[in-house]
Design an enzyme around this catalytic site. Structure first.
Site, short mmCIF file in Angstrom:
data_model
loop_
_atom_site.label_atom_id
_atom_site.label_comp_id
_atom_site.label_asym_id
_atom_site.label_seq_id
_atom_site.Cartn_x
_atom_site.Cartn_y
_atom_site.Cartn_z
N LYS A 65 0.81 -1.22 0.00
CA LYS A 65 0.00 0.00 0.00
C LYS A 65 0.85 1.27 0.00
O LYS A 65 0.35 2.36 -0.27
CB LYS A 65 -0.95 0.00 1.18
CG LYS A 65 -2.00 -1.09 1.07
CD LYS A 65 -3.10 -0.95 2.10
CE LYS A 65 -4.23 -1.94 1.86
NZ LYS A 65 -3.87 -3.30 2.33
C1 LIG Z 1 -4.70 -4.35 1.92
C2 LIG Z 1 -4.01 -5.66 1.93
C3 LIG Z 1 -4.46 -6.73 1.13
C4 LIG Z 1 -5.70 -6.62 0.27
O1 LIG Z 1 -5.55 -5.77 -0.81
P1 LIG Z 1 -6.86 -5.25 -1.65
O2 LIG Z 1 -6.34 -4.31 -2.64
O3 LIG Z 1 -7.75 -4.61 -0.64
O4 LIG Z 1 -7.47 -6.48 -2.22
C5 LIG Z 1 -3.73 -7.90 1.14
N1 LIG Z 1 -2.64 -8.04 1.92
C6 LIG Z 1 -2.18 -7.05 2.71
C7 LIG Z 1 -0.99 -7.30 3.57
C8 LIG Z 1 -2.85 -5.83 2.74
O5 LIG Z 1 -2.40 -4.86 3.53
#
Ligand SMILES: *Cc1c(COP(=O)(O)O)cnc(C)c1O
Length: 431
Positions: A107
């Site tokens: 993210k």
């Molecule tokens: C946010 C997150 C996900 C999920 O990602 P999406 O884009 O919401 O499907 C998976 N793994 C981790 C570690 C995350 O922080």
């Protein structure tokens, strides 16, 4: 390029307007009106390009009306200053490690890109923008880190009390400056509901410019397509068809990968791997979309009962389920299966997977059972130390804590404990 609302394509916005508003006035998600494939020689010669050049060419068509080429290059340079290695852990299986950024989760890419765009757009604006965001774990830290110190932007993060890991909580409650954390007595779904209610509440929006930094925001969602291209660049020489397995919660990450495919990236298939929150696997099987309350699991960043980006995926396929099935499979896995595979892979290869990556690995292997002659890449979406208790008790190992995590562990948590929407509203109106 314009972006239209998925509820009504006559409602359109520029990239800048879409980023600042977060969501369309009719509450639809914004979607690019066109996705023009990149020239074939982009993929033929991708080995020769730097990450910055790849990212620039890939995102240019979506943002060029509002961001000059020069500014875009700067935004990309600020966003992408760490590595995205594909590590081959066994034959025909590689993991795309997305955890080398400042908060050690994928993210970081979307959060930094969005923060840089919003900082660019708010230059010379009189009114501050307030970014309101709900997190099930990693969003909070990445957004807090990405937006820290950005002029003209305040950030308010809602997270479910006791339902995020200690490291995650530290990452979003200790930075101070323009970052505030709201600790909600409730679930992630409660946090998300409060955020949605605030966006609809004119008694707030009449006074304040609110936007969202969840993956519904196009500036957070779209740049996630970059690292699928970086992975392709590394895996191309394998000479096999490529499959991506993406551990999915709100389905923003996998949807960005599918946009990379629409840009012309050669991919055989996508796998959406989930924990027991299986709305999408159920939909793929039965063709009925039935949101349910989320269940708590050891892969908590994917505990989502009504994935907000799935409408974007359906739209990419004009809501044609048969065509979608040709390009996407979706499987769900229990915590027991996740722990078992973490142990097995660690024993066989020495590789430590975090619980989210492990779900991705399971989905990839499920698909490769019937498609063995492929090169599979599962996304390692977070560093295992972010889920230290699960990793330690499952594997009996203590991974070394990297410096960017150590830095926040000793800092003091600061949060506002709230239980109701009224409390959030009061805070927003008074601050
Ligand atoms: C946010 C997150 C996900 C999920 O990602 P999406 O884009 O919401 O499907 C998976 N793994 C981790 C570690 C995350 O922080």
């Amino acid at each position: 390029m314009k972006f239209y609302s998925l509820n009504n394509q006559n409602i359109q916005a520029s990239f800048k307007e879409a980023v600042i508003a977060g969501i369309a006035p009719d509450k639809g998600l914004y979607f690019p009106e066109e996705i023009t494939p990149l020239p074939a020689d982009f993929f033929e010669n991708i080995e020769k390009l730097s990450h910055h050049e790849i990212a620039f060419q890939a995102i240019h068509q979506f943002v060029n009306e509002d961001i000059s080429d020069e500014a875009l290059k700067k935004i990309i340079a600020n966003t992408l200053d760490f590595e995205f290695p594909v590590v081959e852990i066994e034959e025909n299986v590689g993991t795309l490690e997305l955890f080398h950024g400042p908060t050690m989760a994928f993210k970081d890419v979307g959060a930094r890109f969005m923060a840089n765009c919003l900082g660019y757009f708010s230059q010379g604006e009189k009114q501050d923008v307030t970014v309101l965001v709900a997190t099930s774990g990693d969003t909070g830290g990445a957004v807090a880190n990405g937006f820290l110190g950005v002029d003209g932007v305040k950030v308010v993060i809602l997270y479910p009390s006791g339902k995020v890991s200690e490291i995650q909580e530290k990452q979003l409650t200790t930075l101070g400056q323009n970052i505030e954390a709201m600790e909600v007595s409730g679930t992630f779904d409660d946090c998300q509901r409060m955020v949605k209610t605030a966006f609809l509440d004119t008694s707030i929006t009449d006074h304040k410019k609110l936007t969202s930094a969840n993956s519904i925001n196009v500036a957070r969602w779209l740049p996630q397509l970059f690292y699928f291209l970086f992975a392709y660049q590394q895996a191309k020489s394998k000479g096999k068809e490529i499959v991506f397995s993406v551990p999915s919660g709100n389905f923003g990450n996998i949807c960005a990968g599918m946009v990379a495919q629409k840009l012309g990236m050669p991919v055989k298939h996508f796998v959406a791997s989930t924990n027991v929150n299986d709305v999408v696997p159920q939909f793929m099987e039965k063709g009925v979309y039935e949101p349910v309350p989320s269940k708590a699991t050891i892969s908590n960043a994917m505990d989502v009962g009504d994935p907000s980006n799935f409408v974007r995926i359906r739209h990419l396929y004009q809501n044609n389920l048969e065509q979608l099935r040709e390009n996407l499979s979706s499987y769900s896995f229990s915590d027991e299966a996740t722990r078992a595979i973490m142990k097995e892979v660690h024993a066989k290869t020495g590789y430590v997977m975090d619980p989210h990556g492990a779900v991705g690995y399971l989905g990839l292997k499920e698909y490769q059972k019937s498609n063995p002659d492929t090169f599979g890449i599962f996304l390692e979406t977070a560093h295992p130390v972010k889920f230290l208790d699960v990793v330690e008790e499952t594997l009996n190992v203590s991974p070394t804590i990297p410096p960017q995590i150590l830095k926040v562990m000793d800092k003091k948590k600061k949060s506002h404990v709230i239980a109701t929407y009224e409390e959030l509203k009061k805070y927003l109106l008074e601050n």
